[in-house]
Motif scaffolding. Sequence first.
Motif, PDB file in Angstrom:
ATOM      1  N   ILE A  52       5.056  -6.189  -8.365  1.00 41.04           N
ATOM      2  CA  ILE A  52       4.732  -7.177  -9.402  1.00 41.04           C
ATOM      3  C   ILE A  52       4.341  -8.512  -8.762  1.00 41.04           C
ATOM      4  O   ILE A  52       3.341  -9.129  -9.172  1.00 41.04           O
ATOM      5  CB  ILE A  52       5.911  -7.345 -10.385  1.00 41.04           C
ATOM      6  N   ASP A  53       5.084  -8.942  -7.759  1.00 37.71           N
ATOM      7  CA  ASP A  53       4.775 -10.212  -7.081  1.00 37.71           C
ATOM      8  C   ASP A  53       3.394 -10.160  -6.437  1.00 37.71           C
ATOM      9  O   ASP A  53       2.610 -11.109  -6.553  1.00 37.71           O
ATOM     10  CB  ASP A  53       5.835 -10.546  -6.027  1.00 37.71           C
ATOM     11  N   TRP A  54       3.087  -9.049  -5.748  1.00 37.60           N
ATOM     12  CA  TRP A  54       1.779  -8.935  -5.103  1.00 37.60           C
ATOM     13  C   TRP A  54       0.658  -8.874  -6.138  1.00 37.60           C
ATOM     14  O   TRP A  54      -0.382  -9.528  -5.981  1.00 37.60           O
ATOM     15  CB  TRP A  54       1.730  -7.719  -4.178  1.00 37.60           C
ATOM     16  N   VAL A  55       0.865  -8.107  -7.193  1.00 42.53           N
ATOM     17  CA  VAL A  55      -0.147  -8.012  -8.256  1.00 42.53           C
ATOM     18  C   VAL A  55      -0.365  -9.384  -8.885  1.00 42.53           C
ATOM     19  O   VAL A  55      -1.500  -9.792  -9.144  1.00 42.53           O
ATOM     20  CB  VAL A  55       0.257  -6.948  -9.310  1.00 42.53           C
ATOM     21  N   ARG A  56       0.710 -10.117  -9.138  1.00 46.94           N
ATOM     22  CA  ARG A  56       0.593 -11.459  -9.729  1.00 46.94           C
ATOM     23  C   ARG A  56      -0.229 -12.374  -8.823  1.00 46.94           C
ATOM     24  O   ARG A  56      -1.095 -13.107  -9.285  1.00 46.94           O
ATOM     25  CB  ARG A  56       2.002 -12.029  -9.970  1.00 46.94           C
ATOM     26  N   LYS A  57       0.010 -12.323  -7.496  1.00 57.33           N
ATOM     27  CA  LYS A  57      -0.763 -13.127  -6.557  1.00 57.33           C
ATOM     28  C   LYS A  57      -2.240 -12.726  -6.593  1.00 57.33           C
ATOM     29  O   LYS A  57      -3.125 -13.580  -6.536  1.00 57.33           O
ATOM     30  CB  LYS A  57      -0.230 -12.968  -5.130  1.00 57.33           C
ATOM     31  N   THR A  58      -2.495 -11.435  -6.697  1.00 59.34           N
ATOM     32  CA  THR A  58      -3.870 -10.947  -6.752  1.00 59.34           C
ATOM     33  C   THR A  58      -4.559 -11.432  -8.019  1.00 59.34           C
ATOM     34  O   THR A  58      -5.719 -11.868  -7.978  1.00 59.34           O
ATOM     35  CB  THR A  58      -3.884  -9.403  -6.669  1.00 59.34           C
ATOM     36  N   LYS A  84       6.185  -3.491 -15.063  1.00 59.36           N
ATOM     37  CA  LYS A  84       7.273  -4.253 -15.687  1.00 59.36           C
ATOM     38  C   LYS A  84       7.979  -3.455 -16.769  1.00 59.36           C
ATOM     39  O   LYS A  84       9.206  -3.451 -16.846  1.00 59.36           O
ATOM     40  CB  LYS A  84       6.728  -5.547 -16.305  1.00 59.36           C
ATOM     41  N   ASP A  85       7.199  -2.787 -17.634  1.00 61.19           N
ATOM     42  CA  ASP A  85       7.833  -2.074 -18.746  1.00 61.19           C
ATOM     43  C   ASP A  85       8.318  -0.675 -18.363  1.00 61.19           C
ATOM     44  O   ASP A  85       8.909   0.031 -19.167  1.00 61.19           O
ATOM     45  CB  ASP A  85       6.939  -2.046 -19.985  1.00 61.19           C
ATOM     46  N   GLY A  86       8.071  -0.281 -17.117  1.00 65.35           N
ATOM     47  CA  GLY A  86       8.593   0.991 -16.621  1.00 65.35           C
ATOM     48  C   GLY A  86       7.840   2.222 -17.080  1.00 65.35           C
ATOM     49  O   GLY A  86       8.303   3.339 -16.875  1.00 65.35           O
ATOM     50  N   THR A  87       6.658   2.048 -17.678  1.00 66.98           N
ATOM     51  CA  THR A  87       5.899   3.218 -18.132  1.00 66.98           C
ATOM     52  C   THR A  87       5.097   3.863 -17.009  1.00 66.98           C
ATOM     53  O   THR A  87       4.605   4.973 -17.169  1.00 66.98           O
ATOM     54  CB  THR A  87       4.957   2.857 -19.301  1.00 66.98           C
ATOM     55  N   MET A  88       4.988   3.164 -15.879  1.00 62.53           N
ATOM     56  CA  MET A  88       4.326   3.731 -14.711  1.00 62.53           C
ATOM     57  C   MET A  88       5.219   3.491 -13.508  1.00 62.53           C
ATOM     58  O   MET A  88       5.794   2.408 -13.382  1.00 62.53           O
ATOM     59  CB  MET A  88       2.957   3.093 -14.471  1.00 62.53           C
ATOM     60  N   PRO A  89       5.314   4.467 -12.643  1.00 64.00           N
ATOM     61  CA  PRO A  89       4.788   5.809 -12.759  1.00 64.00           C
ATOM     62  C   PRO A  89       5.464   6.585 -13.899  1.00 64.00           C
ATOM     63  O   PRO A  89       6.589   6.276 -14.273  1.00 64.00           O
ATOM     64  CB  PRO A  89       5.092   6.455 -11.415  1.00 64.00           C
ATOM     65  N   LEU A  90       4.731   7.564 -14.383  1.00 62.45           N
ATOM     66  CA  LEU A  90       5.243   8.366 -15.496  1.00 62.45           C
ATOM     67  C   LEU A  90       6.572   9.033 -15.128  1.00 62.45           C
ATOM     68  O   LEU A  90       6.744   9.486 -13.990  1.00 62.45           O
ATOM     69  CB  LEU A  90       4.234   9.448 -15.868  1.00 62.45           C
ATOM     70  N   LEU A  95       0.829  -1.213   0.000  1.00 64.63           N
ATOM     71  CA  LEU A  95       0.000   0.000   0.000  1.00 64.63           C
ATOM     72  C   LEU A  95       0.860   1.258   0.000  1.00 64.63           C
ATOM     73  O   LEU A  95       0.554   2.226  -0.695  1.00 64.63           O
ATOM     74  CB  LEU A  95      -0.921   0.014   1.214  1.00 64.63           C
ATOM     75  N   SER A  96       1.935   1.237   0.769  1.00 65.44           N
ATOM     76  CA  SER A  96       2.832   2.388   0.830  1.00 65.44           C
ATOM     77  C   SER A  96       3.452   2.678  -0.540  1.00 65.44           C
ATOM     78  O   SER A  96       3.530   3.838  -0.965  1.00 65.44           O
ATOM     79  CB  SER A  96       3.921   2.135   1.869  1.00 65.44           C
ATOM     80  N   LEU A  97       3.870   1.633  -1.232  1.00 64.61           N
ATOM     81  CA  LEU A  97       4.441   1.828  -2.569  1.00 64.61           C
ATOM     82  C   LEU A  97       3.400   2.365  -3.536  1.00 64.61           C
ATOM     83  O   LEU A  97       3.672   3.296  -4.303  1.00 64.61           O
ATOM     84  CB  LEU A  97       5.027   0.506  -3.086  1.00 64.61           C
ATOM     85  N   PHE A  98       2.207   1.791  -3.516  1.00 64.67           N
ATOM     86  CA  PHE A  98       1.133   2.290  -4.378  1.00 64.67           C
ATOM     87  C   PHE A  98       0.787   3.735  -4.027  1.00 64.67           C
ATOM     88  O   PHE A  98       0.572   4.559  -4.911  1.00 64.67           O
ATOM     89  CB  PHE A  98      -0.122   1.420  -4.266  1.00 64.67           C
ATOM     90  N   GLU A 112      14.349  -1.406  -8.125  1.00 62.34           N
ATOM     91  CA  GLU A 112      14.011  -2.693  -8.742  1.00 62.34           C
ATOM     92  C   GLU A 112      13.349  -3.627  -7.739  1.00 62.34           C
ATOM     93  O   GLU A 112      12.407  -4.346  -8.076  1.00 62.34           O
ATOM     94  CB  GLU A 112      15.252  -3.347  -9.357  1.00 62.34           C
ATOM     95  N   ALA A 113      13.833  -3.616  -6.503  1.00 61.44           N
ATOM     96  CA  ALA A 113      13.243  -4.466  -5.463  1.00 61.44           C
ATOM     97  C   ALA A 113      11.797  -4.057  -5.172  1.00 61.44           C
ATOM     98  O   ALA A 113      10.920  -4.913  -4.997  1.00 61.44           O
ATOM     99  CB  ALA A 113      14.078  -4.399  -4.189  1.00 61.44           C
ATOM    100  N   GLU A 114      11.535  -2.749  -5.144  1.00 58.64           N
ATOM    101  CA  GLU A 114      10.164  -2.270  -4.914  1.00 58.64           C
ATOM    102  C   GLU A 114       9.254  -2.629  -6.086  1.00 58.64           C
ATOM    103  O   GLU A 114       8.112  -3.058  -5.884  1.00 58.64           O
ATOM    104  CB  GLU A 114      10.167  -0.763  -4.679  1.00 58.64           C
TER     105      GLU A 114
END
Length: 154
Positions: free
Chosen positions: A140-146, A113-119, A47-50, A133-135
């Motif tokens: 990505i890992d959390w989104v994939r699980k979701t 993944k493609d780095g277009t977000m955030p702008l 949530l903090s990253l988002f 990269e770690a963030e």
Amino acid sequence: MKRIKQILFTLLILFIVIQFIRPARNHGEQAGQLNIAATFNAPDTVLSLFRNACFDCHGNDTDYPWYSNIQPVGWLIEKDIRDGKAKLNFSELGSLSPRRQMSKWQNVENRIKDGTMPLPMYQLMHPRARLTEAERQRLIDWVRKTIDTLASQR
């Protein structure tokens, strides 16, 4: 020379006048029943990253920088927020069907993944939005699980 002074004076007056024409602010409910935290049980780290990288343009409660009070910059920021929320609104993601949610999350994953977000322009003005990269991988890992959880519910 007199003509240049008149033009500059007119531009100054115009600049002052447009400061009184302010767009509506994006301040709404961030902690409602349809937001990402309530709907998807996202951990605080995610949530903090988002919040740092996404919610200002893709949520119902924007944290405005000081320069948003200067027009026409404020107008451009509000346009970006409207456009961002039209594509994805984390504050209302829970109102979508599971199929649409999965589609939105797949798009989020691809954009991270493609780095277009955030702008890049947003990152330039908001250092907290510059993800390591770690963030990025944590998101990505959390989104994939979701996505996998949504797919299993179909």
